[in-house]
Design a protein around this motif. Structure first.
Motif, mmCIF file in Angstrom:
data_model
loop_
_atom_site.group_PDB
_atom_site.id
_atom_site.type_symbol
_atom_site.label_atom_id
_atom_site.label_comp_id
_atom_site.label_asym_id
_atom_site.label_seq_id
_atom_site.Cartn_x
_atom_site.Cartn_y
_atom_site.Cartn_z
ATOM 1 N N ARG A 157 -69.875 -27.680 -27.578
ATOM 2 C CA ARG A 157 -68.898 -26.688 -27.127
ATOM 3 C C ARG A 157 -67.467 -27.241 -27.066
ATOM 4 N N TYR A 158 -67.299 -28.507 -26.700
ATOM 5 C CA TYR A 158 -65.954 -29.009 -26.383
ATOM 6 C C TYR A 158 -65.411 -30.055 -27.357
ATOM 7 N N PHE A 159 -66.167 -30.366 -28.411
ATOM 8 C CA PHE A 159 -65.695 -31.355 -29.393
ATOM 9 C C PHE A 159 -65.781 -30.774 -30.801
ATOM 10 N N GLN A 160 -64.814 -31.172 -31.647
ATOM 11 C CA GLN A 160 -64.874 -30.814 -33.070
ATOM 12 C C GLN A 160 -65.335 -32.026 -33.839
ATOM 13 N N LYS A 161 -66.192 -31.823 -34.818
ATOM 14 C CA LYS A 161 -66.645 -32.942 -35.655
ATOM 15 C C LYS A 161 -65.584 -33.267 -36.681
ATOM 16 N N GLY A 162 -65.328 -34.557 -36.896
ATOM 17 C CA GLY A 162 -64.339 -34.941 -37.894
ATOM 18 C C GLY A 162 -64.928 -34.951 -39.294
ATOM 19 N N SER A 163 -64.054 -34.822 -40.294
ATOM 20 C CA SER A 163 -64.534 -34.935 -41.670
ATOM 21 C C SER A 163 -63.590 -35.864 -42.426
ATOM 22 N N ASN A 164 -63.945 -36.176 -43.688
ATOM 23 C CA ASN A 164 -63.167 -37.093 -44.533
ATOM 24 C C ASN A 164 -62.860 -38.383 -43.788
ATOM 25 N N ARG A 165 -61.556 -38.709 -43.575
ATOM 26 C CA ARG A 165 -61.287 -40.008 -42.938
ATOM 27 C C ARG A 165 -61.715 -40.043 -41.471
ATOM 28 N N TYR A 166 -62.034 -38.871 -40.895
ATOM 29 C CA TYR A 166 -62.512 -38.832 -39.511
ATOM 30 C C TYR A 166 -64.026 -38.620 -39.414
ATOM 31 N N GLU A 167 -64.703 -38.823 -40.543
ATOM 32 C CA GLU A 167 -66.173 -38.780 -40.553
ATOM 33 C C GLU A 167 -66.683 -39.750 -39.468
ATOM 34 N N GLY A 168 -67.677 -39.315 -38.703
ATOM 35 C CA GLY A 168 -68.223 -40.207 -37.665
ATOM 36 C C GLY A 168 -67.407 -40.190 -36.381
ATOM 37 N N VAL A 170 -65.252 -37.582 -33.331
ATOM 38 C CA VAL A 170 -65.101 -36.229 -32.779
ATOM 39 C C VAL A 170 -63.725 -36.145 -32.119
ATOM 40 N N LYS A 171 -63.235 -34.897 -32.021
ATOM 41 C CA LYS A 171 -61.958 -34.680 -31.322
ATOM 42 C C LYS A 171 -62.192 -33.690 -30.185
ATOM 43 N N VAL A 172 -61.620 -33.995 -29.041
ATOM 44 C CA VAL A 172 -61.735 -33.082 -27.896
ATOM 45 C C VAL A 172 -60.978 -31.802 -28.247
ATOM 46 N N LYS A 173 -61.599 -30.650 -27.994
ATOM 47 C CA LYS A 173 -60.969 -29.381 -28.372
ATOM 48 C C LYS A 173 -59.738 -29.097 -27.522
ATOM 49 N N LYS A 174 -58.845 -28.275 -28.080
ATOM 50 C CA LYS A 174 -57.546 -27.988 -27.460
ATOM 51 C C LYS A 174 -57.698 -27.404 -26.047
ATOM 52 N N GLU A 175 -58.699 -26.542 -25.869
ATOM 53 C CA GLU A 175 -58.836 -25.911 -24.541
ATOM 54 C C GLU A 175 -59.039 -26.974 -23.446
ATOM 55 N N ILE A 176 -59.642 -28.116 -23.792
ATOM 56 C CA ILE A 176 -59.821 -29.201 -22.810
ATOM 57 C C ILE A 176 -58.572 -30.100 -22.804
ATOM 58 N N ARG A 177 -58.059 -30.391 -23.995
ATOM 59 C CA ARG A 177 -56.853 -31.240 -24.061
ATOM 60 C C ARG A 177 -55.719 -30.626 -23.246
ATOM 61 N N ASP A 178 -55.614 -29.302 -23.279
ATOM 62 C CA ASP A 178 -54.523 -28.627 -22.574
ATOM 63 C C ASP A 178 -54.609 -28.769 -21.055
ATOM 64 N N LEU A 179 -55.773 -29.172 -20.553
ATOM 65 C CA LEU A 179 -55.924 -29.324 -19.097
ATOM 66 C C LEU A 179 -55.426 -30.686 -18.616
#
Ligand SMILES: C[S@@+](CC[C@H](N)C(=O)[O-])C[C@H]1O[C@@H](n2cnc3c(N)ncnc32)[C@H](O)[C@@H]1O
Length: 256
Positions: A157-168, A170-179
Motif C-alpha cells: 500500500r505505501y511503497f512503489q516498486k522501482g524499475s530499471n536502475r531502481y530495480e530491487g 522501493v520508494k515510500v509513496k508521496k502520501e506518506i512522504r508528505d507527512l
C-alpha cells in the motif's frame, strides 16, 4: 597514515564538541580507519594537513563527523513503541511528532505509515545531525532488504516498486512522504522552539556521556507538551538522569 596522541585528542575534542560523542582511547582503530577513508577521498596523506583542512572547510568537517557517527537503522525497529501509540493514544487528535536523530528516514517513515494506516492525522518533524543521512531520507528510496520487516499489506500500500536502475528498490509513496519534513538539528547545540505530542529520540543517547545525556533530555522534556510521550531506544534508560517524566512502558516516558 598515522594519528599521534595529540592529533587523536584534537579530533576526539572536535567530535565531542560537535556531536556529543566521546571517543575513548579504545576507539583509536575506528577513528583511524574512518579517517583514512576521508583522507583518501580528499587527497590528503597527512593527518596534520587534514585537521587543518576541516578547520577551514565546514562541508568536509560535517563529512568527517558523519564518518565517525553510527547511522544504523531499519524499518519497524523497536516497533513496540508505535504499537503503544496505536493502542493507547486516541486517533481523534492531531499528533505532532518529533523524530530526533532520524538517520536515513526509516524510523519516521515507519511511524508515519503505521499511524496513517490507523487513521491518525499527523505531522513528523524528522531531524538529524547528518546532511548525508537527511539527503537519503528525503529521497525515500530503499533497497528491498531494508523493508523486510514491513508487513506485506503495508509494503503493497505505501511503497512503489522501482524499475530499471531502481530495480530491487522501493520508494515510500508521496502520501506518506508528505507527512514527514526533514531538517538538520544538533541535539547538543540547537534549541527547539516547538512543542510535540510525541518525541522519538532513539539509539543516539547511547553514544553520549552522562552530562550530554542530561542536556539532551532537558531539551526533549522542554519540547514535549504536557501529557506528551518521549520514546528512547530500548537499550537506553533514563537512569541517573533528572527528569519529571513518568515511565509508561520500556523506554517510554510521559510528561505529567
Ligand atoms: C544509530 S542512528 C539511530 C537512528 C534511529 N533513531 C533508530 O533508532 O534507528 C544515530 C543517529 O544519530 C545521529 N546523531 C549523532 N549525534 C547527533 C547529535 N548530536 N544530534 C543529532 N543527531 C545526532 C547520527 O547522525 C545518526 O543518524
Amino acid at each position: 597514515m598515522e594519528i599521534n596522541p595529540k592529533q587523536f585528542s584534537k579530533l576526539a575534542d572536535l567530535v565531542y564538541e560537535e556531536a556529543g560523542i566521546r571517543l575513548t582511547d579504545q576507539k583509536y582503530e575506528l577513528l583511524k580507519s574512518r579517517l583514512a577513508k576521508r583522507l583518501r577521498k580528499t587527497g590528503y596523506t597527512l593527518t596534520r594537513d587534514y585537521i587543518d583542512f576541516i578547520g577551514r572547510d565546514r562541508d568536509e568537517f560535517n563529512r568527517f563527523i558523519d564518518a565517525i557517527t553510527t547511522n544504523h537503522t531499519f524499518f519497524f525497529r523497536e516497533n513496540a513503541h508505535c504499537e503503544y501509540i496505536i493502542n493507547n493514544i486516541s486517533s481523534s487528535d492531531f499528533l505532532k511528532i518529533w523524530c530526533a536523530a532520524c538517520s536515513s528516514g526509516e524510523e519516521p517513515y515507519s511511524a508515519a505509515l503505521q499511524l496513517a494506516d490507523n487513521n491518525y492525522r499527523l505531522s513528523i518533524n524528522a531531524t538529524d545531525l547528518s546532511d548525508t543521512m537527511l539527503e537519503k531520507a528525503r529521497k525515500a528510496i530503499f533497497p528491498m532488504e531494508r523493508v523486510s520487516h514491513v508487513p506485506a499489506h503495508m509494503l503493497r500500500r505505501y511503497f512503489q516498486k522501482g524499475s530499471n536502475r531502481y530495480e530491487g528498490h522501493v520508494k515510500v509513496k508521496k502520501e506518506i512522504r508528505d507527512l514527514v519534513q526533514f531538517g538538520r538539528f544538533n541535539l547538543i547545540t540547537d534549541a527547539m522552539n516547538d512543542r510535540f505530542d510525541i518525541i522519538f529520540c532513539r539509539n543516539v543517547m547511547i553514544y553520549f556521556d552522562a552530562a550530554t545525556r542530561q542536556k539532551t533530555v532537558d531539551t526533549l522534556v522542554q519540547s514535549l507538551k504536557p501529557g506528551g510521550i518521549l520514546f528512547t531506544g530500548m537499550s537506553e534508560s533514563l537512569n541517573g538522569i533528572r527528569h519529571p517524566l513518568k515511565q509508561v512502558m520500556s523506554s517510554a516516558y510521559r510528561k505529567i
